[in-house]
Design a protein around this motif. Structure first.
Motif, PDB file in Angstrom:
ATOM      1  N   SER A 108       0.836  -1.204   0.000  1.00  0.00           N
ATOM      2  CA  SER A 108       0.000   0.000   0.000  1.00  0.00           C
ATOM      3  C   SER A 108       0.871   1.255   0.000  1.00  0.00           C
ATOM      4  O   SER A 108       0.499   2.264  -0.590  1.00  0.00           O
ATOM      5  CB  SER A 108      -0.981   0.001   1.177  1.00  0.00           C
ATOM      6  N   TYR A 109       2.049   1.196   0.634  1.00  0.00           N
ATOM      7  CA  TYR A 109       2.984   2.329   0.575  1.00  0.00           C
ATOM      8  C   TYR A 109       3.419   2.576  -0.860  1.00  0.00           C
ATOM      9  O   TYR A 109       3.473   3.717  -1.323  1.00  0.00           O
ATOM     10  CB  TYR A 109       4.256   2.050   1.382  1.00  0.00           C
ATOM     11  N   LYS A 110       3.764   1.495  -1.569  1.00  0.00           N
ATOM     12  CA  LYS A 110       4.256   1.632  -2.939  1.00  0.00           C
ATOM     13  C   LYS A 110       3.201   2.246  -3.854  1.00  0.00           C
ATOM     14  O   LYS A 110       3.545   2.863  -4.856  1.00  0.00           O
ATOM     15  CB  LYS A 110       4.702   0.280  -3.489  1.00  0.00           C
ATOM     16  N   ALA A 111       1.932   2.088  -3.509  1.00  0.00           N
ATOM     17  CA  ALA A 111       0.839   2.615  -4.326  1.00  0.00           C
ATOM     18  C   ALA A 111       0.540   4.088  -4.034  1.00  0.00           C
ATOM     19  O   ALA A 111      -0.246   4.706  -4.741  1.00  0.00           O
ATOM     20  CB  ALA A 111      -0.424   1.782  -4.111  1.00  0.00           C
ATOM     21  N   LEU A 112       1.172   4.644  -3.005  1.00  0.00           N
ATOM     22  CA  LEU A 112       0.898   6.034  -2.642  1.00  0.00           C
ATOM     23  C   LEU A 112       1.303   6.974  -3.780  1.00  0.00           C
ATOM     24  O   LEU A 112       2.388   6.837  -4.353  1.00  0.00           O
ATOM     25  CB  LEU A 112       1.670   6.429  -1.381  1.00  0.00           C
ATOM     26  N   GLN A 113       0.439   7.919  -4.093  1.00  0.00           N
ATOM     27  CA  GLN A 113       0.736   8.897  -5.135  1.00  0.00           C
ATOM     28  C   GLN A 113       1.698   9.968  -4.633  1.00  0.00           C
ATOM     29  O   GLN A 113       2.489  10.504  -5.389  1.00  0.00           O
ATOM     30  CB  GLN A 113      -0.574   9.553  -5.622  1.00  0.00           C
ATOM     31  N   ASN A 114       1.625  10.272  -3.341  1.00  0.00           N
ATOM     32  CA  ASN A 114       2.486  11.282  -2.740  1.00  0.00           C
ATOM     33  C   ASN A 114       3.885  10.684  -2.556  1.00  0.00           C
ATOM     34  O   ASN A 114       4.118   9.852  -1.687  1.00  0.00           O
ATOM     35  CB  ASN A 114       1.895  11.710  -1.396  1.00  0.00           C
ATOM     36  N   VAL A 115       4.823  11.118  -3.391  1.00  0.00           N
ATOM     37  CA  VAL A 115       6.170  10.555  -3.400  1.00  0.00           C
ATOM     38  C   VAL A 115       6.880  10.781  -2.065  1.00  0.00           C
ATOM     39  O   VAL A 115       7.557   9.884  -1.550  1.00  0.00           O
ATOM     40  CB  VAL A 115       7.000  11.145  -4.567  1.00  0.00           C
ATOM     41  N   VAL A 116       6.721  11.952  -1.480  1.00  0.00           N
ATOM     42  CA  VAL A 116       7.379  12.247  -0.207  1.00  0.00           C
ATOM     43  C   VAL A 116       6.870  11.309   0.883  1.00  0.00           C
ATOM     44  O   VAL A 116       7.661  10.709   1.623  1.00  0.00           O
ATOM     45  CB  VAL A 116       7.173  13.736   0.192  1.00  0.00           C
ATOM     46  N   LEU A 117       5.565  11.152   0.967  1.00  0.00           N
ATOM     47  CA  LEU A 117       4.989  10.251   1.969  1.00  0.00           C
ATOM     48  C   LEU A 117       5.418   8.810   1.704  1.00  0.00           C
ATOM     49  O   LEU A 117       5.764   8.079   2.633  1.00  0.00           O
ATOM     50  CB  LEU A 117       3.463  10.363   1.979  1.00  0.00           C
ATOM     51  N   ARG A 118       5.437   8.410   0.443  1.00  0.00           N
ATOM     52  CA  ARG A 118       5.859   7.047   0.086  1.00  0.00           C
ATOM     53  C   ARG A 118       7.291   6.802   0.555  1.00  0.00           C
ATOM     54  O   ARG A 118       7.600   5.757   1.132  1.00  0.00           O
ATOM     55  CB  ARG A 118       5.734   6.838  -1.418  1.00  0.00           C
ATOM     56  N   GLU A 119       8.180   7.764   0.368  1.00  0.00           N
ATOM     57  CA  GLU A 119       9.575   7.615   0.788  1.00  0.00           C
ATOM     58  C   GLU A 119       9.707   7.616   2.312  1.00  0.00           C
ATOM     59  O   GLU A 119      10.521   6.881   2.875  1.00  0.00           O
ATOM     60  CB  GLU A 119      10.448   8.702   0.171  1.00  0.00           C
ATOM     61  N   GLU A 120       8.889   8.417   2.996  1.00  0.00           N
ATOM     62  CA  GLU A 120       8.902   8.408   4.463  1.00  0.00           C
ATOM     63  C   GLU A 120       8.499   7.039   4.995  1.00  0.00           C
ATOM     64  O   GLU A 120       9.102   6.520   5.932  1.00  0.00           O
ATOM     65  CB  GLU A 120       7.943   9.472   5.023  1.00  0.00           C
ATOM     66  N   LYS A 121       7.481   6.452   4.396  1.00  0.00           N
ATOM     67  CA  LYS A 121       7.013   5.132   4.819  1.00  0.00           C
ATOM     68  C   LYS A 121       8.079   4.076   4.538  1.00  0.00           C
ATOM     69  O   LYS A 121       8.333   3.200   5.350  1.00  0.00           O
ATOM     70  CB  LYS A 121       5.695   4.773   4.118  1.00  0.00           C
ATOM     71  N   ARG A 122       8.705   4.150   3.368  1.00  0.00           N
ATOM     72  CA  ARG A 122       9.778   3.214   3.030  1.00  0.00           C
ATOM     73  C   ARG A 122      10.917   3.330   4.033  1.00  0.00           C
ATOM     74  O   ARG A 122      11.494   2.332   4.465  1.00  0.00           O
ATOM     75  CB  ARG A 122      10.292   3.474   1.604  1.00  0.00           C
ATOM     76  N   ASP A 123      11.213   4.560   4.446  1.00  0.00           N
ATOM     77  CA  ASP A 123      12.302   4.784   5.397  1.00  0.00           C
ATOM     78  C   ASP A 123      12.036   4.137   6.747  1.00  0.00           C
ATOM     79  O   ASP A 123      12.972   3.717   7.425  1.00  0.00           O
ATOM     80  CB  ASP A 123      12.557   6.282   5.574  1.00  0.00           C
ATOM     81  N   VAL A 124      10.766   4.044   7.157  1.00  0.00           N
ATOM     82  CA  VAL A 124      10.414   3.372   8.420  1.00  0.00           C
ATOM     83  C   VAL A 124      10.833   1.903   8.354  1.00  0.00           C
ATOM     84  O   VAL A 124      11.442   1.370   9.288  1.00  0.00           O
ATOM     85  CB  VAL A 124       8.894   3.489   8.703  1.00  0.00           C
ATOM     86  N   VAL A 125      10.534   1.265   7.243  1.00  0.00           N
ATOM     87  CA  VAL A 125      10.871  -0.148   7.070  1.00  0.00           C
ATOM     88  C   VAL A 125      12.387  -0.303   6.918  1.00  0.00           C
ATOM     89  O   VAL A 125      12.991  -1.212   7.496  1.00  0.00           O
ATOM     90  CB  VAL A 125      10.113  -0.754   5.872  1.00  0.00           C
ATOM     91  N   LEU A 126      13.009   0.599   6.180  1.00  0.00           N
ATOM     92  CA  LEU A 126      14.456   0.570   5.998  1.00  0.00           C
ATOM     93  C   LEU A 126      15.179   0.741   7.334  1.00  0.00           C
ATOM     94  O   LEU A 126      16.169   0.048   7.607  1.00  0.00           O
ATOM     95  CB  LEU A 126      14.883   1.659   5.010  1.00  0.00           C
ATOM     96  N   GLU A 127      14.687   1.629   8.164  1.00  0.00           N
ATOM     97  CA  GLU A 127      15.295   1.840   9.484  1.00  0.00           C
ATOM     98  C   GLU A 127      15.246   0.566  10.324  1.00  0.00           C
ATOM     99  O   GLU A 127      16.221   0.205  10.992  1.00  0.00           O
ATOM    100  CB  GLU A 127      14.583   2.984  10.221  1.00  0.00           C
ATOM    101  N   GLU A 128      14.117  -0.130  10.277  1.00  0.00           N
ATOM    102  CA  GLU A 128      14.002  -1.408  10.995  1.00  0.00           C
ATOM    103  C   GLU A 128      15.057  -2.389  10.493  1.00  0.00           C
ATOM    104  O   GLU A 128      15.729  -3.050  11.285  1.00  0.00           O
ATOM    105  CB  GLU A 128      12.598  -1.992  10.822  1.00  0.00           C
ATOM    106  N   GLU A 129      15.216  -2.467   9.197  1.00  0.00           N
ATOM    107  CA  GLU A 129      16.207  -3.382   8.618  1.00  0.00           C
ATOM    108  C   GLU A 129      17.622  -2.971   9.006  1.00  0.00           C
ATOM    109  O   GLU A 129      18.433  -3.810   9.390  1.00  0.00           O
ATOM    110  CB  GLU A 129      16.060  -3.428   7.095  1.00  0.00           C
TER     111      GLU A 129
END
Length: 159
Positions: A108-129
């Motif tokens: 659902s993050y990948k489907a977000l139209q708002n690129v900034v929000l999509r990258e913020e969400k990706r960063d949450v998962v990246l931080e966990e990793e």
């Protein structure tokens, strides 16, 4: 049934969860139970450590419903609970159900139209990793579906 999941004791919650799961086999019932408050009730019980396995299974099942379902899970902070479960679980079943939900939230993050929000969400998962190697560990576990979904999550966050 949702009230029993939310307010019931261990046995009542278990029975209600099983009943709701069976109801959700019929596609239109998934949306109904979500709109009746399933996500909030299940997350409350998971945070309390009650019937975690059954509730994760149910949430994994309904997380395939639609974007609004995974968005509600995300808005309620479930992803952080899932990260904790994935880091601390001794159960391959819980790992698989948790990673299914994380994967569906990521979709659902990948489907977000708002690129900034999509990258913020990706960063949450990246931080966990980056902090815990959660998805690398799952990928190396060779635990069936959890392994393949962890690999897909890693491909997305490390692109």
């Amino acid at each position: 049934m949702i009230d029993l999941i939310d307010e019931g004791d261990l046995l009542a919650t278990k029975e209600a969860t099983s009943t709701v799961f069976n109801l959700c086999i019929v596609l239109e019932n998934k949306g109904k139970v979500v709109s009746e408050g399933l996500i909030r009730a299940a997350i409350k019980k998971i945070k309390a450590g009650s019937n975690v396995s059954m509730l994760l299974s149910l949430l994994a099942f309904v997380s395939t419903q639609n974007h609004q379902t995974t968005e509600e899970m995300d808005n309620l902070g479930l992803i952080y609970d899932l990260f904790s479960i994935l880091r601390n679980s001794n159960s391959l079943v819980n790992d698989e159900n948790a990673v299914v939900i994380v994967y569906n939230i990521c979709k659902s993050y990948k489907a977000l139209q708002n690129v900034v929000l999509r990258e913020e969400k990706r960063d949450v998962v990246l931080e966990e990793e980056n902090k815990h190697g959660t998805f690398t560990r799952l990928e190396n576990q060779e635990a069936g579906r959890a392994t393949s979904l962890a690999k897909r999550i890693l491909e997305w966050i490390l692109r």
